[in-house]
Design an enzyme around this catalytic site. Structure first.
Site, PDB file in Angstrom:
ATOM      1  N   PRO A   1       0.827  -1.221   0.000  1.00 56.53           N
ATOM      2  CA  PRO A   1       0.000   0.000   0.000  1.00 56.53           C
ATOM      3  C   PRO A   1       0.856   1.263   0.000  1.00 56.53           C
ATOM      4  O   PRO A   1       1.613   1.499   0.920  1.00 56.53           O
ATOM      5  CB  PRO A   1      -0.808  -0.106   1.296  1.00 56.53           C
ATOM      6  CG  PRO A   1      -0.629  -1.512   1.759  1.00 56.53           C
ATOM      7  CD  PRO A   1       0.685  -1.966   1.225  1.00 56.53           C
ATOM      8  N   GLU A   2       0.756   2.030  -1.067  1.00 49.45           N
ATOM      9  CA  GLU A   2       1.378   3.349  -1.141  1.00 49.45           C
ATOM     10  C   GLU A   2       0.244   4.358  -1.310  1.00 49.45           C
ATOM     11  O   GLU A   2      -0.915   4.022  -1.107  1.00 49.45           O
ATOM     12  CB  GLU A   2       2.383   3.396  -2.297  1.00 49.45           C
ATOM     13  CG  GLU A   2       3.466   2.313  -2.185  1.00 49.45           C
ATOM     14  CD  GLU A   2       4.471   2.333  -3.326  1.00 49.45           C
ATOM     15  OE1 GLU A   2       4.614   3.380  -3.970  1.00 49.45           O
ATOM     16  OE2 GLU A   2       5.095   1.300  -3.577  1.00 49.45           O
TER      17      GLU A   2
ATOM     18  N   ARG B   1       2.012  -9.576   8.107  1.00 54.23           N
ATOM     19  CA  ARG B   1       3.323  -9.424   8.740  1.00 54.23           C
ATOM     20  C   ARG B   1       3.296  -8.557   9.991  1.00 54.23           C
ATOM     21  O   ARG B   1       4.341  -8.316  10.597  1.00 54.23           O
ATOM     22  CB  ARG B   1       4.329  -8.901   7.715  1.00 54.23           C
ATOM     23  CG  ARG B   1       4.716 -10.011   6.744  1.00 54.23           C
ATOM     24  CD  ARG B   1       5.537  -9.520   5.593  1.00 54.23           C
ATOM     25  NE  ARG B   1       6.759  -8.886   6.047  1.00 54.23           N
ATOM     26  CZ  ARG B   1       7.611  -8.302   5.225  1.00 54.23           C
ATOM     27  NH1 ARG B   1       7.364  -8.267   3.931  1.00 54.23           N
ATOM     28  NH2 ARG B   1       8.686  -7.757   5.677  1.00 54.23           N
TER      29      ARG B   1
END
Length: 274
Positions: A2-3, A109
């Site tokens: 996600p940017e 993560r």
DNA sequence: CTTGGGACCTGGCTGC
DNA sequence: TGCAGCCAGGTCCCAA
């Protein structure tokens, strides 16, 4: 990962569903998502009304009363769902709202964060300019790069210089601008910076139009996948052929990050003294 | 001030 | 086939 385009896509999907609603419940199956302040710090938001859903860089912000808000950061593998999350994923946090909506935060993560900020201003101020804002000019970018001699690729990833650009879109922008990722940031002349500025904005806006890139775990809050990855020229494409010249895409390490680029379209600058 | 390196994380991959 | 160890990358923190 996600940017800016992915977070903006999520913001647009979530905003109409929860603005005006109250937060009625918080569940934290993984309390570490709340950061050092701890899960208890999030109890402060119970009963608060969501005034707006904002994005700043890669941060998603549920604006509450005054300058306070809930800040979510998806880091590498975070994803948000307003529906049942995909099979095989586990909820790390979930917010319930007075209108019946439920926002689920999954994060393989566990690097993502969901935190309460009593005052959002310091966070908003310490980040660099928003690359899609009207006041983000080529001159402003040039001014910010002038004091850095780190590789331009590393400079684009520094959120204090420009907010919201990550590894994928930095690679794509440098390709469109024809700039080698190792070029020292302060070696770029006005013309090169203007090309890069144009490329950053085109790449980010194009990716928003395609609802973000679903390379790994990213998905829209309704479970759909984005399609921006199909427009990539170099990002995550080591070994593929450059769509412009046919040369195989290479991957090098810039500081500690991988950078994909076309060695022919983005040649190293050998001599700046011409 | 700028810069570099390690830590945080886990599933997938590599190589012995 | 089994398993140790590396790798992916966004951000923070600390040292130089």
């Amino acid at each position: 990962m996600p940017e800016l385009p992915e977070v903006e896509t999520i913001r647009r999907a979530i905003e109409p569903r929860i603005v005006g609603a109250r937060i009625t419940d918080i569940s934290l199956p993984d309390p570490s998502i709340a950061g050092p302040a701890g899960a208890e710090s999030l109890q402060a938001v119970l009963g608060a009304t969501v005034r707006a859903v904002l994005r700043r860089g890669k941060h998603l912000i549920l604006l509450l009363a005054g300058n306070s808000g809930v800040v979510l950061h998806l880091r590498m593998t975070g994803a948000l769902f307003l529906c049942e999350p995909p099979a095989g994923t586990r909820a790390r946090a979930a917010l319930s709202f007075s209108n019946g909506e439920r926002l689920v935060f999954t994060d393989l993560r566990r690097l993502g964060k969901l935190q309460f900020y009593q005052n959002l201003k310091p966070l908003l101020l310490r980040l660099g300019p928003e690359p899609l804002d009207n006041d983000f000019t080529a001159e402003a970018l040039h001014e910010r790069l002038r004091t850095h001699r780190i590789p331009i690729k590393a400079a684009l990833l520094d959120q204090h210089i420009v907010a919201g650009v990550g590894n994928m879109y930095a690679d794509e922008a440098l390709f469109l601008a024809g700039i080698n990722p190792m070029t020292p940031a302060n070696d770029l002349d006005s013309e090169a910076v203007r090309s890069l500025w144009r490329a950053i904005r085109d790449v980010l806006q194009g990716a928003i139009d395609n609802r973000g890139a679903s390379i790994s775990t990213y998905a829209l809050p309704d479970g759909r996948r984005g399609e921006a990855q199909f427009s990539f020229n170099v990002a995550h494409k080591k070994g593929a052929l450059c769509p412009r010249c046919g040369t195989p895409i290479e991957r090098v390490m810039v500081k500690t990050r991988g950078a994909c680029f076309c060695p022919k379209c983005q040649p190293p600058v050998l001599d700046e003294t011409k």
